[in-house]
Design a protein around this motif. Sequence first.
Motif, PDB file in Angstrom:
ATOM      1  N   GLY A 184       0.794  -1.217   0.000  1.00 34.80           N
ATOM      2  CA  GLY A 184       0.000   0.000   0.000  1.00 34.80           C
ATOM      3  C   GLY A 184       0.831   1.274   0.000  1.00 34.80           C
ATOM      4  N   VAL A 185       2.054   1.197  -0.545  1.00 36.24           N
ATOM      5  CA  VAL A 185       2.946   2.361  -0.608  1.00 36.24           C
ATOM      6  C   VAL A 185       2.797   3.017  -1.981  1.00 36.24           C
ATOM      7  CG1 VAL A 185       5.353   3.132  -0.526  1.00 36.24           C
ATOM      8  CG2 VAL A 185       4.579   1.274   0.966  1.00 36.24           C
ATOM      9  N   PRO A 186       2.610   4.340  -2.045  1.00 36.17           N
ATOM     10  CA  PRO A 186       2.523   5.006  -3.351  1.00 36.17           C
ATOM     11  C   PRO A 186       3.769   4.742  -4.187  1.00 36.17           C
ATOM     12  CG  PRO A 186       1.948   6.520  -1.578  1.00 36.17           C
ATOM     13  CD  PRO A 186       2.504   5.289  -0.925  1.00 36.17           C
ATOM     14  N   HIS A 187       3.593   4.681  -5.500  1.00 40.64           N
ATOM     15  CA  HIS A 187       4.735   4.403  -6.363  1.00 40.64           C
ATOM     16  C   HIS A 187       4.667   5.299  -7.595  1.00 40.64           C
ATOM     17  CE1 HIS A 187       2.529   2.107  -9.516  1.00 40.64           C
ATOM     18  NE2 HIS A 187       1.698   1.891  -8.519  1.00 40.64           N
ATOM     19  N   ALA A 188       5.827   5.491  -8.206  1.00 39.98           N
ATOM     20  CA  ALA A 188       5.952   6.286  -9.427  1.00 39.98           C
ATOM     21  C   ALA A 188       7.052   5.674 -10.274  1.00 39.98           C
ATOM     22  CB  ALA A 188       6.267   7.746  -9.104  1.00 39.98           C
ATOM     23  N   VAL A 189       7.155   6.144 -11.510  1.00 40.84           N
ATOM     24  CA  VAL A 189       8.108   5.607 -12.475  1.00 40.84           C
ATOM     25  C   VAL A 189       8.961   6.745 -13.029  1.00 40.84           C
ATOM     26  CG1 VAL A 189       8.366   4.423 -14.686  1.00 40.84           C
ATOM     27  CG2 VAL A 189       6.539   3.745 -13.132  1.00 40.84           C
ATOM     28  N   VAL A 190      10.253   6.492 -13.168  1.00 44.22           N
ATOM     29  CA  VAL A 190      11.134   7.385 -13.917  1.00 44.22           C
ATOM     30  C   VAL A 190      11.426   6.692 -15.241  1.00 44.22           C
ATOM     31  CG1 VAL A 190      13.407   8.469 -14.052  1.00 44.22           C
ATOM     32  CG2 VAL A 190      12.150   8.473 -11.897  1.00 44.22           C
ATOM     33  N   ALA A 191      10.990   7.279 -16.333  1.00 44.24           N
ATOM     34  CA  ALA A 191      11.083   6.646 -17.643  1.00 44.24           C
ATOM     35  C   ALA A 191      12.534   6.526 -18.097  1.00 44.24           C
ATOM     36  CB  ALA A 191      10.276   7.430 -18.666  1.00 44.24           C
ATOM     37  N   VAL A 192      12.806   5.422 -18.764  1.00 41.64           N
ATOM     38  CA  VAL A 192      14.093   5.230 -19.453  1.00 41.64           C
ATOM     39  C   VAL A 192      13.796   4.915 -20.916  1.00 41.64           C
ATOM     40  CG1 VAL A 192      15.285   4.462 -17.375  1.00 41.64           C
ATOM     41  CG2 VAL A 192      14.214   2.767 -18.852  1.00 41.64           C
ATOM     42  N   ASN A 193      12.738   5.538 -21.418  1.00 40.50           N
ATOM     43  CA  ASN A 193      12.258   5.199 -22.757  1.00 40.50           C
ATOM     44  C   ASN A 193      11.291   6.264 -23.247  1.00 40.50           C
ATOM     45  OD1 ASN A 193      10.769   3.354 -20.506  1.00 40.50           O
ATOM     46  ND2 ASN A 193       9.262   4.243 -21.905  1.00 40.50           N
ATOM     47  N   VAL A 194      11.085   6.291 -24.560  1.00 37.92           N
ATOM     48  CA  VAL A 194       9.993   7.085 -25.104  1.00 37.92           C
ATOM     49  C   VAL A 194       8.689   6.375 -24.763  1.00 37.92           C
ATOM     50  CG1 VAL A 194      11.376   8.068 -26.959  1.00 37.92           C
ATOM     51  CG2 VAL A 194      10.157   5.920 -27.354  1.00 37.92           C
ATOM     52  N   SER A 195       7.600   7.121 -24.693  1.00 33.67           N
ATOM     53  CA  SER A 195       6.338   6.561 -24.216  1.00 33.67           C
ATOM     54  C   SER A 195       5.833   5.425 -25.097  1.00 33.67           C
ATOM     55  CB  SER A 195       5.284   7.668 -24.133  1.00 33.67           C
ATOM     56  OG  SER A 195       5.641   8.629 -23.160  1.00 33.67           O
ATOM     57  N   ALA A 196       6.079   5.501 -26.402  1.00 35.01           N
ATOM     58  CA  ALA A 196       5.558   4.489 -27.315  1.00 35.01           C
ATOM     59  C   ALA A 196       6.052   3.095 -26.980  1.00 35.01           C
ATOM     60  CB  ALA A 196       5.938   4.841 -28.755  1.00 35.01           C
ATOM     61  N   LEU A 197       7.203   2.974 -26.331  1.00 34.32           N
ATOM     62  CA  LEU A 197       7.734   1.662 -26.013  1.00 34.32           C
ATOM     63  C   LEU A 197       6.808   0.885 -25.093  1.00 34.32           C
ATOM     64  CD1 LEU A 197      10.132  -0.365 -26.130  1.00 34.32           C
ATOM     65  CD2 LEU A 197      10.993   0.746 -24.070  1.00 34.32           C
ATOM     66  N   MET A 198       6.135   1.578 -24.166  1.00 32.39           N
ATOM     67  CA  MET A 198       5.352   0.867 -23.173  1.00 32.39           C
ATOM     68  C   MET A 198       4.134   0.181 -23.768  1.00 32.39           C
ATOM     69  SD  MET A 198       7.299   1.089 -20.693  1.00 32.39           S
ATOM     70  CE  MET A 198       6.284   0.166 -19.547  1.00 32.39           C
ATOM     71  N   ASP A 199       3.678   0.625 -24.920  1.00 34.00           N
ATOM     72  CA  ASP A 199       2.624  -0.115 -25.624  1.00 34.00           C
ATOM     73  C   ASP A 199       3.064  -1.551 -25.865  1.00 34.00           C
ATOM     74  OD1 ASP A 199       0.563   1.687 -25.944  1.00 34.00           O
ATOM     75  OD2 ASP A 199       1.344   2.510 -27.801  1.00 34.00           O
ATOM     76  N   ARG A 200       4.285  -1.702 -26.341  1.00 31.18           N
ATOM     77  CA  ARG A 200       4.805  -3.007 -26.706  1.00 31.18           C
ATOM     78  C   ARG A 200       5.164  -3.828 -25.473  1.00 31.18           C
ATOM     79  NH1 ARG A 200       8.505  -1.291 -31.992  1.00 31.18           N
ATOM     80  NH2 ARG A 200       7.194   0.451 -32.628  1.00 31.18           N
ATOM     81  N   VAL A 201       5.728  -3.148 -24.472  1.00 33.74           N
ATOM     82  CA  VAL A 201       6.132  -3.847 -23.257  1.00 33.74           C
ATOM     83  C   VAL A 201       4.924  -4.421 -22.525  1.00 33.74           C
ATOM     84  CG1 VAL A 201       7.129  -3.529 -20.957  1.00 33.74           C
ATOM     85  CG2 VAL A 201       8.260  -2.525 -22.955  1.00 33.74           C
ATOM     86  N   SER A 202       3.865  -3.629 -22.387  1.00 35.32           N
ATOM     87  CA  SER A 202       2.717  -4.053 -21.578  1.00 35.32           C
ATOM     88  C   SER A 202       2.086  -5.326 -22.112  1.00 35.32           C
ATOM     89  CB  SER A 202       1.680  -2.935 -21.499  1.00 35.32           C
ATOM     90  OG  SER A 202       1.179  -2.621 -22.788  1.00 35.32           O
ATOM     91  N   ALA A 203       2.023  -5.461 -23.423  1.00 35.84           N
ATOM     92  CA  ALA A 203       1.427  -6.664 -24.001  1.00 35.84           C
ATOM     93  C   ALA A 203       2.295  -7.894 -23.743  1.00 35.84           C
ATOM     94  CB  ALA A 203       1.226  -6.471 -25.501  1.00 35.84           C
ATOM     95  N   VAL A 204       3.611  -7.720 -23.806  1.00 33.20           N
ATOM     96  CA  VAL A 204       4.524  -8.851 -23.644  1.00 33.20           C
ATOM     97  C   VAL A 204       4.559  -9.352 -22.199  1.00 33.20           C
ATOM     98  CG1 VAL A 204       6.938  -9.576 -23.828  1.00 33.20           C
ATOM     99  CG2 VAL A 204       5.933  -8.125 -25.599  1.00 33.20           C
ATOM    100  N   VAL A 205       4.435  -8.437 -21.228  1.00 33.09           N
ATOM    101  CA  VAL A 205       4.605  -8.827 -19.823  1.00 33.09           C
ATOM    102  C   VAL A 205       3.280  -9.063 -19.104  1.00 33.09           C
ATOM    103  CG1 VAL A 205       6.809  -7.616 -19.654  1.00 33.09           C
ATOM    104  CG2 VAL A 205       4.706  -6.436 -18.977  1.00 33.09           C
ATOM    105  N   ALA A 206       2.166  -9.033 -19.815  1.00 37.60           N
ATOM    106  CA  ALA A 206       0.863  -9.186 -19.153  1.00 37.60           C
ATOM    107  C   ALA A 206       0.774 -10.494 -18.362  1.00 37.60           C
ATOM    108  CB  ALA A 206      -0.258  -9.101 -20.186  1.00 37.60           C
ATOM    109  N   GLN A 207       1.154 -11.615 -18.972  1.00 37.23           N
ATOM    110  CA  GLN A 207       1.061 -12.885 -18.272  1.00 37.23           C
ATOM    111  C   GLN A 207       2.064 -12.988 -17.124  1.00 37.23           C
ATOM    112  OE1 GLN A 207      -1.241 -15.220 -18.380  1.00 37.23           O
ATOM    113  NE2 GLN A 207      -0.143 -16.226 -16.700  1.00 37.23           N
ATOM    114  N   PRO A 208       3.339 -12.616 -17.315  1.00 42.36           N
ATOM    115  CA  PRO A 208       4.254 -12.631 -16.171  1.00 42.36           C
ATOM    116  C   PRO A 208       3.786 -11.742 -15.013  1.00 42.36           C
ATOM    117  CG  PRO A 208       5.495 -12.478 -18.201  1.00 42.36           C
ATOM    118  CD  PRO A 208       4.061 -12.333 -18.580  1.00 42.36           C
ATOM    119  N   LEU A 209       3.170 -10.609 -15.319  1.00 39.50           N
ATOM    120  CA  LEU A 209       2.683  -9.748 -14.243  1.00 39.50           C
ATOM    121  C   LEU A 209       1.497 -10.382 -13.526  1.00 39.50           C
ATOM    122  CD1 LEU A 209       2.957  -6.099 -15.644  1.00 39.50           C
ATOM    123  CD2 LEU A 209       4.543  -7.379 -14.203  1.00 39.50           C
ATOM    124  N   ALA A 210       0.671 -11.114 -14.246  1.00 38.98           N
ATOM    125  CA  ALA A 210      -0.427 -11.839 -13.597  1.00 38.98           C
ATOM    126  C   ALA A 210       0.128 -12.880 -12.622  1.00 38.98           C
ATOM    127  CB  ALA A 210      -1.314 -12.496 -14.643  1.00 38.98           C
TER     128      ALA A 210
END
Length: 388
Positions: free
Chosen positions: A126-152
């Motif tokens: 229950g601790v607030p969290h934030a992200v410091v990007a190491v990428n352009v935003s468009a990359l996360m479109d591709r990342v999120s789809a690939v890691v969906a199952q591992p994150l589950a």
Amino acid sequence: MRVLLASTAGSGHFGPLVPVAHACRSAGHEVAVAAPESFAAQVAGAGLEHLAFADAPSVVLAPVLARLPSLSTEEANRTVLADVFGRLDAQVALPGVTAIIQEWGPDLVVREPIEFGSLAAALAAGVPHAVVAVNVSALMDRVSAVVAQPLAELDEIAGIALGSCSAALRTATTFTSVPRILDDARPLIIGYGGPLHRYRAPAGTGDRELPPPWGDPADPLVYVSFGSVASTLPHVAGVYQAVLGALADEPLRVLLTTGDGLDPHALSAPGNACVRRWWPQAAVLPEASAVVGHGGFGTTLAALAAGVPQVLLPLFAMDQFVNAEQVAAVGAGVRLLGGADAAVGVPAALGTVLGEPRYAAAAQAVADEIAALPPVTEVVRALEELAG
């Protein structure tokens, strides 16, 4: 306020966290870095406190990495994201980061985008969290789809509701040093609902002098860097000699850095080239007419901030290909596909970016937008609000 930063054992992923950490500390806040045990020297070198968690065991990591050279670039990227970062690294990190949060008691967790163990641990605590990007935003479109199952799977291990990590990945408050012009070149397909704060990373410091003179001082200076990892990967390390050979007869002065994975003396350097393990970019970029790189976040953004056009040869990681796409889309450089084999095209590509003023003008337009961003100290104010 206690701020816990979290990173994988990668210099390119850790680097953007460092100015945020120092800005927080300068504002009077307590800062520590949760990172793998193997990354202790890098954290200490940044002058920060290291709270270690375990590395993924080599006995399980090595077989995965051994398969990568036999895979296509797309398959290799998916394997690294899903099986290395999403599963092995995250699942090993989770118990350690959970213990660190319990014992150190941060008010806020600030992570780099691919360190998923701290994401699950922060959600569970229950601790607030934030992200410091190491990428352009468009990359996360591709990342999120690939890691969906591992994150589950990580949700289940952490004992949180299914879908929590994926949802948090999309809605987290994000701090990025990428200017809007670069993100908008090829915008997000899916989109993210979390707040986005842009800031200007501080310029590099250190020695402001170039190495002793080499080549013809009247020739344009071209800085060649493939980051800190490429020289450690046998299947791409040939790019260094290939680029030196391709540029040997060109009217250029070439400064090439190898990183720690390759001894400069192992390369055959032509008379127009100077080869070093490292050299401060703060010294090189103000003098450079062009940069040749692989699209790594640090050097790509540093070159753009200096208004220097680029020739980019993405080599092995998904972010390199996306960064190269964005730079080419804004007209600030040329992208060459084909990995190390594309080195043969570097002389012609340099002739294009050096001979056509529109590339330097586009790079300068990006530099102007970067210079207009608020300083990193503004990140601290937003983090204070997020932590309450």
